[in-house]
Design a protein around this motif. Structure first.
Motif, mmCIF file in Angstrom:
data_model
loop_
_atom_site.group_PDB
_atom_site.id
_atom_site.type_symbol
_atom_site.label_atom_id
_atom_site.label_comp_id
_atom_site.label_asym_id
_atom_site.label_seq_id
_atom_site.Cartn_x
_atom_site.Cartn_y
_atom_site.Cartn_z
ATOM 1 N N SER A 113 0.989 -1.343 -0.028
ATOM 2 C CA SER A 113 0.043 -0.315 0.145
ATOM 3 C C SER A 113 0.493 1.240 0.160
ATOM 4 N N SER A 114 0.525 2.412 -0.681
ATOM 5 C CA SER A 114 1.304 3.235 -0.575
ATOM 6 C C SER A 114 1.040 3.961 0.419
ATOM 7 N N LYS A 115 0.529 3.780 1.350
ATOM 8 C CA LYS A 115 -0.120 4.358 3.266
ATOM 9 C C LYS A 115 1.311 4.030 3.630
ATOM 10 N N GLU A 116 2.092 2.673 3.315
ATOM 11 C CA GLU A 116 3.016 2.499 3.973
ATOM 12 C C GLU A 116 4.812 2.459 3.749
ATOM 13 N N ILE A 117 4.472 3.880 2.821
ATOM 14 C CA ILE A 117 5.699 4.314 2.057
ATOM 15 C C ILE A 117 6.578 4.959 3.305
ATOM 16 N N LYS A 118 5.896 5.940 3.943
ATOM 17 C CA LYS A 118 7.330 6.857 5.412
ATOM 18 C C LYS A 118 7.394 5.929 6.165
ATOM 19 N N ASN A 119 6.292 5.237 7.233
ATOM 20 C CA ASN A 119 6.632 3.885 7.756
ATOM 21 C C ASN A 119 7.560 3.168 7.181
ATOM 22 N N SER A 120 8.324 2.428 5.477
ATOM 23 C CA SER A 120 8.779 1.341 5.588
ATOM 24 C C SER A 120 10.366 2.501 5.326
ATOM 25 N N ILE A 121 10.310 3.075 4.883
ATOM 26 C CA ILE A 121 11.598 3.880 4.965
ATOM 27 C C ILE A 121 12.440 3.927 5.681
ATOM 28 N N ASP A 122 11.254 4.901 7.132
ATOM 29 C CA ASP A 122 12.022 4.655 8.735
ATOM 30 C C ASP A 122 12.058 3.131 8.979
ATOM 31 N N GLU A 123 11.573 2.078 8.629
ATOM 32 C CA GLU A 123 11.758 0.965 9.333
ATOM 33 C C GLU A 123 13.293 1.239 8.681
ATOM 34 N N VAL A 124 13.495 1.121 7.279
ATOM 35 C CA VAL A 124 14.895 0.430 6.834
ATOM 36 C C VAL A 124 16.222 1.369 6.743
ATOM 37 N N LEU A 125 15.427 2.507 7.209
ATOM 38 C CA LEU A 125 16.511 3.435 8.350
ATOM 39 C C LEU A 125 16.869 2.977 9.173
ATOM 40 N N SER A 126 16.201 2.974 10.626
ATOM 41 C CA SER A 126 16.315 2.711 11.449
ATOM 42 C C SER A 126 17.315 1.217 11.431
ATOM 43 N N ASN A 127 17.913 0.720 10.458
ATOM 44 C CA ASN A 127 18.881 -0.682 10.805
ATOM 45 C C ASN A 127 20.404 -0.054 10.467
ATOM 46 N N PHE A 128 20.376 0.823 9.713
ATOM 47 C CA PHE A 128 21.717 1.861 9.429
ATOM 48 C C PHE A 128 21.917 2.673 10.530
ATOM 49 N N ASP A 129 23.205 3.072 10.709
ATOM 50 C CA ASP A 129 24.512 3.855 11.176
ATOM 51 C C ASP A 129 24.760 4.258 10.470
#
Length: 271
Positions: A113-129
C-alpha cells in the motif's frame, strides 16, 4: 565493446579488467579519445568515462550517442569499470552479488500500500548507522527512497493519478537498503512495466534543461533528475515485468567532497 574517455586525467591510461595499466599491449580493452564519441556504434555496451559536469554528460554526450553506460569520476571509478565490464561480458542484469559484494548489513521490506511508504522508509533507515557519513546522507537517502516508491505506486495508474489517494498493489514493491565497506545501496523495484531508455533519457534531459517542476501533472516531473544528481551510480535493470532501480552512494564524511563526484548512469536490459 569500447571505452571512451572524457577525462583529461585519464587520457594516457589503459585498462586491464578494471585496473589501470601503463602500456596498450597490457590492456584487454582499448580506450578511445572522447572526441570520437559520435562514432560509437554499440551504445548498449560502449562505455563513456567522464569527469565533466552531469549536465554536459546528459544533454550533450548521451543525447549524441544513447550509451547505456556513463561512468562518472569518483574515488571508486576503477572498481566500477571492472564490475561493469564483467556484467557486460556475461550479458546479464546488474546484480548485487556482482556489483555490491560483501554487504556488511542489508534490510528489505515489501510494500503493498502507498500508505506504507513513510513507515517502511523509517524502518529500513533505523537499521543503519550513518554517523561516519556526512550529516545530510540519511536525509538524501530518505528523499530518494520516497521519490522512487511514490513513482512505483502512482505510475501504476498513470502519471496523472491523485497522489493523496491510497494505491494497493497485488504485487508488493520491494525496498532494500544495504551497506558494504565502501558504499550504500538503495533498491526499489517498480512493477509498472518497462522504462524505455528513450523515456528515461528524455526525463533526465528535461530536468537539466528546465530545472523547474511540470505544472500539467500531479508529480513534479523532476524525480529521476534529482535521483541521478544525488547518487554516485543510478542503475536501471529493465526486466520483463518492470524496472529495478538501484542507487549507489560512495561513503564520504564530507558533503562538499561528495558533491564533487560525477554521477554514473547504467541501463541493463539483460540477455
Amino acid at each position: 565493446m569500447k571505452i571512451y574517455i572524457n577525462a583529461p586525467e585519464f587520457s594516457d591510461i589503459n585498462l586491464k579488467r578494471g585496473q589501470f595499466v601503463n602500456t596498450p599491449e597490457e590492456a584487454d580493452y582499448r580506450i578511445y579519445d572522447h572526441s570520437t564519441w559520435d562514432l560509437a556504434k554499440n551504445p548498449d555496451k560502449d562505455i563513456l568515462l567522464s569527469s565533466v559536469d552531469d549536465e554536459i554528460n546528459i544533454l550533450e554526450h548521451l543525447n549524441k550517442v544513447h550509451s547505456h553506460h556513463l561512468i562518472g569520476k569518483s574515488s571508486n571509478i576503477a572498481t566500477e569499470v571492472e564490475r561493469t565490464l564483467s556484467i557486460l561480458d556475461q550479458g546479464d542484469h546488474w546484480d548485487p552479488s556482482k556489483g555490491f559484494p560483501s554487504p556488511i548489513s542489508s534490510h528489505e521490506v515489501l510494500l503493498s500500500s502507498s500508505k506504507e511508504i513513510k513507515n517502511s522508509i523509517d524502518e529500513v533507515l533505523s537499521n543503519f548507522d550513518f554517523s561516519d557519513q556526512f550529516n545530510e546522507q540519511k536525509d538524501i537517502i530518505r528523499l530518494l527512497a520516497n521519490e522512487l516508491l511514490v513513482n512505483a505506486f502512482y505510475h501504476q495508474l498513470g502519471e496523472d493519478q491523485d497522489r493523496s489517494s491510497e494505491i494497493i498493489l497485488e504485487t508488493p514493491v520491494p525496498l532494500q537498503l544495504a551497506r558494504n565497506e565502501s558504499s550504500v545501496l538503495l533498491r526499489v523495484e517498480d512493477t509498472n512495466g518497462g522504462f524505455p531508455y528513450e523515456k528515461m533519457l528524455a526525463s533526465l534531459s528535461r530536468g537539466f534543461r528546465d530545472k523547474t517542476p511540470r505544472q500539467d501533472t500531479e508529480g513534479a516531473g523532476l524525480g529521476l533528475y534529482f535521483v541521478f544528481k544525488m547518487t554516485n551510480q543510478l542503475i536501471l535493470n529493465l526486466k520483463e515485468n518492470g524496472t529495478e532501480i538501484i542507487c549507489m552512494f560512495d561513503l564520504n564524511k564530507r558533503y562538499k567532497e561528495y558533491m564533487k563526484r560525477v554521477s554514473s548512469l547504467h541501463y541493463y536490459t539483460g540477455k
